[in-house]
Design a protein around this motif. Sequence first.
Motif, PDB file in Angstrom:
ATOM      1  N   LEU A 121       0.837  -1.207   0.000  1.00 46.67           N
ATOM      2  CA  LEU A 121       0.000   0.000   0.000  1.00 46.67           C
ATOM      3  C   LEU A 121       0.868   1.252   0.000  1.00 46.67           C
ATOM      4  N   ILE A 122       1.995   1.176   0.692  1.00 46.98           N
ATOM      5  CA  ILE A 122       2.895   2.333   0.736  1.00 46.98           C
ATOM      6  C   ILE A 122       3.596   2.504  -0.603  1.00 46.98           C
ATOM      7  N   ILE A 123       4.099   1.400  -1.135  1.00 47.29           N
ATOM      8  CA  ILE A 123       4.820   1.452  -2.410  1.00 47.29           C
ATOM      9  C   ILE A 123       3.928   1.974  -3.520  1.00 47.29           C
ATOM     10  N   ASN A 124       2.679   1.557  -3.499  1.00 47.36           N
ATOM     11  CA  ASN A 124       1.758   1.979  -4.547  1.00 47.36           C
ATOM     12  C   ASN A 124       1.045   3.288  -4.212  1.00 47.36           C
ATOM     13  N   ASN A 125       1.569   3.952  -3.201  1.00 45.98           N
ATOM     14  CA  ASN A 125       1.086   5.299  -2.871  1.00 45.98           C
ATOM     15  C   ASN A 125      -0.382   5.346  -2.465  1.00 45.98           C
TER      16      ASN A 125
ATOM     17  N   TYR B 186       9.780   1.531   6.458  1.00 43.78           N
ATOM     18  CA  TYR B 186       8.595   1.962   5.746  1.00 43.78           C
ATOM     19  C   TYR B 186       7.680   2.850   6.583  1.00 43.78           C
ATOM     20  N   ILE B 187       7.704   2.669   7.878  1.00 44.96           N
ATOM     21  CA  ILE B 187       6.855   3.515   8.721  1.00 44.96           C
ATOM     22  C   ILE B 187       7.651   3.979   9.942  1.00 44.96           C
ATOM     23  N   TYR B 188       7.096   4.898  10.678  1.00 42.93           N
ATOM     24  CA  TYR B 188       7.670   5.241  11.971  1.00 42.93           C
ATOM     25  C   TYR B 188       6.538   5.314  12.971  1.00 42.93           C
ATOM     26  N   SER B 189       6.817   4.866  14.187  1.00 39.69           N
ATOM     27  CA  SER B 189       5.796   4.867  15.228  1.00 39.69           C
ATOM     28  C   SER B 189       6.212   5.817  16.342  1.00 39.69           C
ATOM     29  N   VAL B 190       5.304   6.640  16.754  1.00 40.51           N
ATOM     30  CA  VAL B 190       5.573   7.540  17.858  1.00 40.51           C
ATOM     31  C   VAL B 190       4.675   7.147  19.018  1.00 40.51           C
ATOM     32  N   PRO B 191       5.267   6.663  20.106  1.00 38.88           N
ATOM     33  CA  PRO B 191       4.447   6.220  21.234  1.00 38.88           C
ATOM     34  C   PRO B 191       3.498   7.319  21.691  1.00 38.88           C
ATOM     35  N   GLY B 192       2.280   6.957  21.863  1.00 35.76           N
ATOM     36  CA  GLY B 192       1.289   7.928  22.316  1.00 35.76           C
ATOM     37  C   GLY B 192       0.651   8.720  21.199  1.00 35.76           C
ATOM     38  N   LYS B 193       1.233   8.652  20.002  1.00 32.11           N
ATOM     39  CA  LYS B 193       0.662   9.413  18.884  1.00 32.11           C
ATOM     40  C   LYS B 193       0.086   8.504  17.804  1.00 32.11           C
TER      41      LYS B 193
ATOM     42  N   ASP C  91       3.559  10.286   5.611  1.00 34.04           N
ATOM     43  CA  ASP C  91       3.098  10.876   6.866  1.00 34.04           C
ATOM     44  C   ASP C  91       1.628  10.606   7.184  1.00 34.04           C
ATOM     45  N   GLU C  92       0.978   9.832   6.352  1.00 36.80           N
ATOM     46  CA  GLU C  92      -0.398   9.461   6.674  1.00 36.80           C
ATOM     47  C   GLU C  92      -0.381   8.499   7.858  1.00 36.80           C
ATOM     48  N   GLN C  93      -1.395   8.623   8.705  1.00 35.19           N
ATOM     49  CA  GLN C  93      -1.433   7.756   9.876  1.00 35.19           C
ATOM     50  C   GLN C  93      -2.013   6.395   9.534  1.00 35.19           C
ATOM     51  N   LEU C  94      -1.372   5.363  10.031  1.00 38.17           N
ATOM     52  CA  LEU C  94      -1.895   4.015   9.860  1.00 38.17           C
ATOM     53  C   LEU C  94      -2.992   3.789  10.891  1.00 38.17           C
ATOM     54  N   PRO C  95      -3.853   2.805  10.660  1.00 36.10           N
ATOM     55  CA  PRO C  95      -4.867   2.504  11.669  1.00 36.10           C
ATOM     56  C   PRO C  95      -4.208   2.156  13.001  1.00 36.10           C
ATOM     57  N   ALA C  96      -4.811   2.595  14.073  1.00 39.18           N
ATOM     58  CA  ALA C  96      -4.271   2.295  15.398  1.00 39.18           C
ATOM     59  C   ALA C  96      -4.196   0.786  15.596  1.00 39.18           C
ATOM     60  N   VAL C  97      -3.220   0.370  16.369  1.00 37.97           N
ATOM     61  CA  VAL C  97      -2.991  -1.053  16.611  1.00 37.97           C
ATOM     62  C   VAL C  97      -4.276  -1.758  17.036  1.00 37.97           C
ATOM     63  N   ARG C  98      -4.925  -1.198  18.028  1.00 35.54           N
ATOM     64  CA  ARG C  98      -6.136  -1.864  18.534  1.00 35.54           C
ATOM     65  C   ARG C  98      -7.266  -1.854  17.514  1.00 35.54           C
ATOM     66  N   VAL C  99      -7.373  -0.746  16.777  1.00 39.81           N
ATOM     67  CA  VAL C  99      -8.440  -0.655  15.780  1.00 39.81           C
ATOM     68  C   VAL C  99      -8.277  -1.731  14.713  1.00 39.81           C
ATOM     69  N   LEU C 100      -7.066  -1.802  14.159  1.00 35.83           N
ATOM     70  CA  LEU C 100      -6.818  -2.788  13.116  1.00 35.83           C
ATOM     71  C   LEU C 100      -7.004  -4.208  13.660  1.00 35.83           C
ATOM     72  N   ALA C 101      -6.557  -4.391  14.901  1.00 41.17           N
ATOM     73  CA  ALA C 101      -6.734  -5.702  15.529  1.00 41.17           C
ATOM     74  C   ALA C 101      -8.217  -6.051  15.610  1.00 41.17           C
ATOM     75  N   GLY C 102      -9.009  -5.052  15.936  1.00 44.95           N
ATOM     76  CA  GLY C 102     -10.440  -5.280  16.012  1.00 44.95           C
ATOM     77  C   GLY C 102     -11.027  -5.631  14.654  1.00 44.95           C
ATOM     78  N   GLU C 103     -10.647  -4.870  13.636  1.00 42.44           N
ATOM     79  CA  GLU C 103     -11.195  -5.106  12.294  1.00 42.44           C
ATOM     80  C   GLU C 103     -10.820  -6.488  11.770  1.00 42.44           C
ATOM     81  N   LEU C 104      -9.570  -6.865  12.005  1.00 44.54           N
ATOM     82  CA  LEU C 104      -9.113  -8.156  11.478  1.00 44.54           C
ATOM     83  C   LEU C 104      -9.400  -9.295  12.458  1.00 44.54           C
TER      84      LEU C 104
END
Lengths: 129, 129, 129, 129
Positions: C23-27, C64-71, C32-45
């Motif tokens: 998804l990142i490679i294919n733009n 490919y990504i960077y994670s900022v704790p709390g953000k 800088d777009e935010q990925l789904p939150a860990v818990r949210v994605l966990a819930g969906e999947l």
Amino acid sequence: MFELDLRSRSPMYEQLVEKIKDLIINNVLKPDEQLPAVRVLAGELTINPNTIQKAYRELEHRGYIYSVPGKGSFVRPAVTGDNTARLHALENELSRIVSEMLFLGASPADIITLIKAQLSKDEGGKPDD
Amino acid sequence: MFELDLRSRSPMYEQLVEKIKDLIINNVLKPDEQLPAVRVLAGELTINPNTIQKAYRELEHRGYIYSVPGKGSFVRPAVTGDNTARLHALENELSRIVSEMLFLGASPADIITLIKAQLSKDEGGKPDD
Amino acid sequence: MFELDLRSRSPMYEQLVEKIKDLIINNVLKPDEQLPAVRVLAGELTINPNTIQKAYRELEHRGYIYSVPGKGSFVRPAVTGDNTARLHALENELSRIVSEMLFLGASPADIITLIKAQLSKDEGGKPDD
Amino acid sequence: MFELDLRSRSPMYEQLVEKIKDLIINNVLKPDEQLPAVRVLAGELTINPNTIQKAYRELEHRGYIYSVPGKGSFVRPAVTGDNTARLHALENELSRIVSEMLFLGASPADIITLIKAQLSKDEGGKPDD
DNA sequence: GTGGTCTAGACCACG
DNA sequence: GTGGTCTAGACCACA
């Protein structure tokens, strides 16, 4: 005054602490000079005042600044008390880093050169400017 | 083998990473030597095996060890490319530390002495011990 | 957002890594777009949050990504250095695949056509879409 | 005959499968040629015969060889049945790789050049040698 | 709210 | 035996 890296993993208050500590160490902030008020700095950096306050509290705890209630925060002229403990920790860190640089292929000569450059740079900047 | 500080701010797996990295850098753990099995080390340190595995995986990512499923984890013989970036970071850390030591009252001579001691120690310890 | 193959030999977190990388490679996921939150994605999947986090951490390690704790976790704008090694590996993979396609009866012309189609598609898709 | 990477994360039987598959694809192992006996190959590579057998079973499953009980394993002359499915999978892999190479900075011209080089190389080697 | 750490315990593939 | 995956669930720090 300076910038924070919003993408960094290290928390903003910690970045603030390190930045201000460096300014004090490098004598950019002089002894007894007043630090920017919490709200002012919060406005400039567009971050939460609580974050600034946490950084100031941490700096006070580490002995780099002192706060006068109702007046503000100031650079502590001389570092308090037990420097030996802190120095010891730094010596360990330094040894660790030298070891790792050697492991990664840096030459001893390079390292000495680097240290001497840093020493002369700091020596020039430190004495009452 | 070594101890962990349960009170430390840095997580246990990170402490493990640093400890093991040091053992590798200082040639206590030799190239291709097998690290303690995940479960064994977990037992000795009385912490969860998952925590050990997290540390091992981190060490693998950083290029210090390699893990072969079903066989074990081993010290990686030579560090993989791209050291310049890491070396640069270490140089910055080193400069920062020297500055702080000067600030805390260490004399330049002390620092040079310390560095030289470390250099000769590591030089002696690195080649086939 | 996407599906996982629970029967696959490759672990779920690895499938996640590949999917998100694509998804990142294919733009589709912009810098800088935010990925789904860990818990949210966990819930969906409907899988465990720890599994998502493992995938996110892996993506972070691979640049490919960077994670900022709390953000949150975000798409890294530009890929970090050292691409040559990765490119080399991909060239080998590509050669292997072309060989196998020929072996299975694909004509060279078909392969060239396929590649050119992919090249023009990606060229169109990459710049500010 | 060939070497296995004992340090690799991929299991030895899988490495064997890939190596032998490549030999078949590149016509080093000719159609109906007999593969080395399990025990012989196990001896040469100093690994467990079970591992060889698992690799052979896998190759048979994927349609690259056939086994005659009591006689041995042989290269299958033409690949069986549904090449289209396998070809489709390879096309997808190929597209993915091209996309990633572009993302990592490879130029379309480079990629075309690379493909053509591979095509002419394989064309030279494939026809009944 | 976010990501991160850690535990306890189950199950799998590999050799 | 080894490393690896995944779950369920608790707790923490940061903003």
